[in-house]
Design a protein around this motif. Structure first.
Motif, mmCIF file in Angstrom:
data_model
loop_
_atom_site.group_PDB
_atom_site.id
_atom_site.type_symbol
_atom_site.label_atom_id
_atom_site.label_comp_id
_atom_site.label_asym_id
_atom_site.label_seq_id
_atom_site.Cartn_x
_atom_site.Cartn_y
_atom_site.Cartn_z
ATOM 1 N N LYS A 112 -11.923 2.756 -14.947
ATOM 2 C CA LYS A 112 -11.499 1.375 -14.714
ATOM 3 C C LYS A 112 -10.414 1.269 -13.639
ATOM 4 N N ASN A 113 -9.557 2.287 -13.540
ATOM 5 C CA ASN A 113 -8.463 2.250 -12.557
ATOM 6 C C ASN A 113 -8.400 3.572 -11.790
ATOM 7 N N PRO A 114 -9.320 3.788 -10.854
ATOM 8 C CA PRO A 114 -9.273 5.036 -10.092
ATOM 9 C C PRO A 114 -8.015 5.099 -9.237
ATOM 10 N N GLY A 115 -7.589 6.316 -8.915
ATOM 11 C CA GLY A 115 -6.410 6.462 -8.077
ATOM 12 C C GLY A 115 -5.836 7.859 -8.160
ATOM 13 N N LEU A 116 -4.541 7.968 -7.810
ATOM 14 C CA LEU A 116 -3.827 9.246 -7.790
ATOM 15 C C LEU A 116 -2.572 9.100 -8.649
ATOM 16 N N PRO A 117 -2.732 9.060 -9.962
ATOM 17 C CA PRO A 117 -1.572 8.821 -10.825
ATOM 18 C C PRO A 117 -0.647 10.034 -10.889
ATOM 19 N N TYR A 176 0.830 -1.212 0.000
ATOM 20 C CA TYR A 176 0.000 0.000 0.000
ATOM 21 C C TYR A 176 0.866 1.264 0.000
ATOM 22 N N VAL A 177 1.839 1.346 0.929
ATOM 23 C CA VAL A 177 2.630 2.578 1.027
ATOM 24 C C VAL A 177 3.509 2.754 -0.207
ATOM 25 N N ASN A 178 4.005 1.664 -0.784
ATOM 26 C CA ASN A 178 4.810 1.803 -1.995
ATOM 27 C C ASN A 178 3.967 2.257 -3.177
ATOM 28 N N ARG A 179 2.722 1.779 -3.226
ATOM 29 C CA ARG A 179 1.831 2.220 -4.297
ATOM 30 C C ARG A 179 1.525 3.713 -4.169
ATOM 31 N N GLU A 180 1.230 4.161 -2.941
ATOM 32 C CA GLU A 180 0.906 5.573 -2.745
ATOM 33 C C GLU A 180 2.145 6.441 -2.942
ATOM 34 N N ALA A 181 3.308 5.978 -2.488
ATOM 35 C CA ALA A 181 4.531 6.755 -2.656
ATOM 36 C C ALA A 181 4.903 6.884 -4.131
ATOM 37 N N ARG A 214 1.111 14.185 4.645
ATOM 38 C CA ARG A 214 0.635 13.007 5.369
ATOM 39 C C ARG A 214 -0.598 12.436 4.673
ATOM 40 N N LEU A 215 -0.580 11.118 4.499
ATOM 41 C CA LEU A 215 -1.740 10.398 3.978
ATOM 42 C C LEU A 215 -2.228 9.472 5.078
ATOM 43 N N SER A 216 -3.434 9.737 5.558
ATOM 44 C CA SER A 216 -4.015 8.931 6.625
ATOM 45 C C SER A 216 -4.879 7.831 6.023
ATOM 46 N N VAL A 217 -4.748 6.626 6.555
ATOM 47 C CA VAL A 217 -5.555 5.512 6.053
ATOM 48 C C VAL A 217 -7.038 5.784 6.267
ATOM 49 N N SER A 218 -7.378 6.380 7.420
ATOM 50 C CA SER A 218 -8.786 6.627 7.738
ATOM 51 C C SER A 218 -9.397 7.716 6.871
ATOM 52 N N GLU A 219 -8.545 8.580 6.270
ATOM 53 C CA GLU A 219 -9.054 9.660 5.426
ATOM 54 C C GLU A 219 -8.369 9.629 4.066
ATOM 55 N N ARG A 220 -8.158 8.439 3.567
ATOM 56 C CA ARG A 220 -7.417 8.277 2.319
ATOM 57 C C ARG A 220 -8.104 8.980 1.157
ATOM 58 N N PRO A 271 -1.712 4.697 13.311
ATOM 59 C CA PRO A 271 -1.337 3.481 12.582
ATOM 60 C C PRO A 271 -1.685 3.596 11.099
ATOM 61 N N GLY A 272 -0.727 3.257 10.259
ATOM 62 C CA GLY A 272 -0.960 3.280 8.821
ATOM 63 C C GLY A 272 -0.632 4.593 8.145
ATOM 64 N N ASP A 273 -0.278 5.633 8.912
ATOM 65 C CA ASP A 273 0.065 6.923 8.301
ATOM 66 C C ASP A 273 1.260 6.781 7.361
ATOM 67 N N LEU A 274 1.224 7.545 6.279
ATOM 68 C CA LEU A 274 2.360 7.656 5.370
ATOM 69 C C LEU A 274 2.768 9.119 5.318
ATOM 70 N N TYR A 275 4.020 9.400 5.692
ATOM 71 C CA TYR A 275 4.553 10.759 5.650
ATOM 72 C C TYR A 275 5.572 10.858 4.522
ATOM 73 N N VAL A 276 5.585 12.016 3.876
ATOM 74 C CA VAL A 276 6.541 12.266 2.792
ATOM 75 C C VAL A 276 7.235 13.586 3.076
ATOM 76 N N ALA A 277 8.558 13.535 3.187
ATOM 77 C CA ALA A 277 9.358 14.752 3.336
ATOM 78 C C ALA A 277 9.598 15.335 1.949
ATOM 79 N N LEU A 278 9.198 16.581 1.777
ATOM 80 C CA LEU A 278 9.244 17.197 0.461
ATOM 81 C C LEU A 278 10.659 17.630 0.104
ATOM 82 N N ASN A 279 10.965 17.490 -1.161
ATOM 83 C CA ASN A 279 12.270 17.869 -1.693
ATOM 84 C C ASN A 279 12.170 19.310 -2.199
#
Length: 615
Positions: free
Chosen positions: A387-392, A91-96, A333-339, A357-365
């Protein structure tokens, strides 16, 4: 036997003896050139010649590092098993990856226990402590020199005794290693003087321990009795994909002796909770704790286990802190509960901010943030009937039609006419315009309240209007602008327009609605079934008709595509004609009938209409 024969026999015996003794002194040089079978025969002859003689024995050089080598056994296990990947890791690798981060996030410390040399022994130069207690199975290297010389490897037998040469056997089981030298020296001193000796440990006995719980290879192991909890945990494969690095228990005789957190060792070099193992000890690996991940511009991106109460500061410390190129102000921050709401910005220095639990944080460059917009990759959220919803992650210059193709295209039930596209910059502009309208309304209300009135009827009318205006103003504070961009899609269109996209855009493709709505000054506002292509007047009638105080000539329809249609002819945005005509409705349309306000409260009327359109 004659004297001559006797002399000859004695001469042969002395010559043989001298040859054997000579071989003994030169053995280290010769043994590399003599066949193994002959070496064995010569050894036997040398032992016979030296038996009972206070002369140097054959010197066999023993390896110095033998003192701690231990033969061990373990349950059979697969060699170099591939590391398991958890659902959270995927999950986190897909979102990252949708943020353009190519590096794969792995659980911290997982690589430590992969592809290791599978040995439970301590290092070969590990010093045996003086308080080590001898027991059957241990080996002792004895070296004596001076008036008597010997090198012997002595094994403690089942009775607990060793048998040195020329002295009686000695009971050593239970003795401290530090007390062994003086005890053996005392035995030799009863026979010899002018000698010295050294005693070192050879191969140590093994002990049986058990690895249980969420371990990669649970089972019973025979290990060196100098092994510790950490030795066995790490070289037995460590925790499994579901096992915890932060809660490993050492259980002895039914009680917990130590609870070890491997993060203490790996992050802070703290090994104080590590313990020496005893026979029948149990090492129990607990199930994995909650996890959170951090990616981007940090020294050690990865997935980390969280103990209860750990904060964002703790997570950053485990990740080694921010890189110099990181933005020190904010993290995403991407929260699982508010994805569904996507990434939110949080302060990088937020004391006490709990990590869920499940949070994904990204330090910006910062180097990426400062790039011109035409060179930046875009993150566009696509949801609904695709067919493939998401955040491309999309290249610069991508338009709406291309983005939908990236998402696999539209599904069969897609309602193109109702496509909703929102943009953060439009939302901010709407908020500014709405705030401006509120300020103007407050100003108009203040002026109307201070303006002198004539008759009692006029005074009552003004008070009523002020009360209604104040209520509308308060209602508008609950409005949150959507930021919708009206795309101008027509009901007959079969494809989406090639509208240029920006970073942060959100696209929602609904399914075909079978409803229409009617709100405002009607008797029974609500949502009704779309049937037989109704008109705006028919829907108002279904809602019980207009209520008292309605401004029917200003009725308008908000279509599913975001456009607004008036039911009367107008000049610009505000109507000047009362020529009302019913409008045909499409699925998803909403009819709104505004309140009737006096002309001097045009700003209030404008705010009311803005409120409806923005929601």
């Amino acid at each position: 036997m004659t004297t001559t024969a006797t002399l000859i026999l004695r001469s042969k015996t002395r010559i043989a003896h001298l040859l054997i003794v000579g071989l003994a002194w030169s053995w280290p040089t010769l043994n590399a050139q003599i066949p193994e079978a002959l070496q064995s025969q010569i050894r036997q002859e040398m032992n016979k010649a030296a038996e009972g003689q206070p002369k140097p024995e054959t010197r066999v050089d023993l390896e110095e590092d033998r003192s701690t080598q231990t033969v061990i056994s373990r349950p059979p296990r697969e060699v170099l098993r591939p590391e398991a990947t958890s659902a959270y890791q995927e999950y986190v690798n897909r979102e990252a990856s949708r943020l353009g981060l190519s590096a794969k996030l792995r659980p911290f410390a997982a690589s430590l226990v992969r592809n290791e040399e599978q040995s439970f022994s301590p290092a070969s130069n590990y010093a045996v402590p003086d308080d080590y207690r001898l027991a059957p199975g241990d080996e002792i290297l004895l070296r004596v020199w001076g008036t008597y010389e010997t090198d012997r490897l002595l094994r403690v037998d089942r009775r607990g005794y060793i048998k040195p040469p020329v002295v009686p056997e000695i009971k050593v089981a239970g003795l401290r290693y530090g007390d062994l030298n003086p005890i053996i020296r005392k035995s030799f001193a009863k026979i010899y003087e002018g000698f010295d000796l050294s005693v070192t440990m050879g191969q140590l006995r093994g002990i049986r321990v058990y690895v249980t719980g969420f371990s990669s290879a649970p089972g019973a192991y025979t290990v060196s009795n100098l092994s510790t909890l950490v030795n066995v945990v790490l070289t037995s494969g460590g925790p499994s994909a579901a096992g915890s690095f932060r809660s490993v228990k050492l259980i002895r005789q039914g009680g917990v002796v130590s609870q070890f957190d491997l993060y203490d060792l790996l992050l802070r070099g703290d090994k104080s909770s590590d313990k020496m193992l005893l026979p029948e000890d149990i090492i129990h690996v607990e199930p994995k704790m909650n996890e959170a991940a951090i990616a981007g511009a940090v020294h050690r991106p990865g997935i980390y286990e969280l103990k209860p109460g750990e904060t964002l500061d703790s997570l950053l410390q485990m990740a080694g802190g921010l890189l110099p190129i990181a933005d020190p102000r904010v993290l995403r921050r991407l929260s699982v509960s508010e994805r569904e709401k996507g990434f939110k910005d949080v302060q990088a220095s937020s004391p006490g901010l709990q990590v869920a639990p499940g949070d994904l944080y990204v330090a910006l460059n910062r180097s990426t943030i400062q790039m011109p917009s035409q060179n930046k990759m875009m993150h566009v959220r696509i949801e609904g009937e695709v067919k493939n919803p998401g955040l491309p992650l999309l290249p610069p210059g991508t338009d709406l039609r291309q983005a939908i193709e990236q998402a696999g295209g539209l599904s069969v039930g897609a309602f193109i006419f109702g496509t909703v596209m929102t943009r953060p910059s439009v939302r901010r502009e709407q908020e500014l315009q709405l705030d401006k309208a509120r300020r103007e309304v407050r100003r108009a209300i203040t002026l109307a309240a201070t303006k002198p009135t004539g008759s009692l009827e006029e005074t009552v009318a003004v008070e009523r209007q002020l009360k209604v205006s104040q209520a509308i103003l308060e209602e508008s504070t609950q409005v949150s602008p959507s930021g919708r961009v009206v795309l101008g899609i027509q009901a007959t269109d079969t494809f989406l327009p090639a509208f240029p996209l920006q970073d942060g855009d959100s696209i929602f493709i609904p399914d075909i609605p079978q409803i229409v709505g009617v709100f405002g000054s009607v008797v029974n506002p609500g949502v009704f079934e779309y049937r037989n292509a109704p008109t705006s007047k028919e829907v108002i009638d279904n809602a019980g008709g207009i209520s008292y105080g309605a401004d029917e000539k200003r009725t308008f329809v908000v279509s599913a595509n975001g456009q607004t249609r008036a039911t009367a002819r107008d000049r610009g945005f505000w109507l000047v004609s009362s020529d009302h005509k019913p409008l045909p409705l499409l699925p998803g349309d909403t009819v709104y009938v505004p309140d009737d306000l006096e002309p001097k409260f045009n700003l209030v009327r404008e705010l009311k209409d803005w409120t409806v359109i923005l929601t």
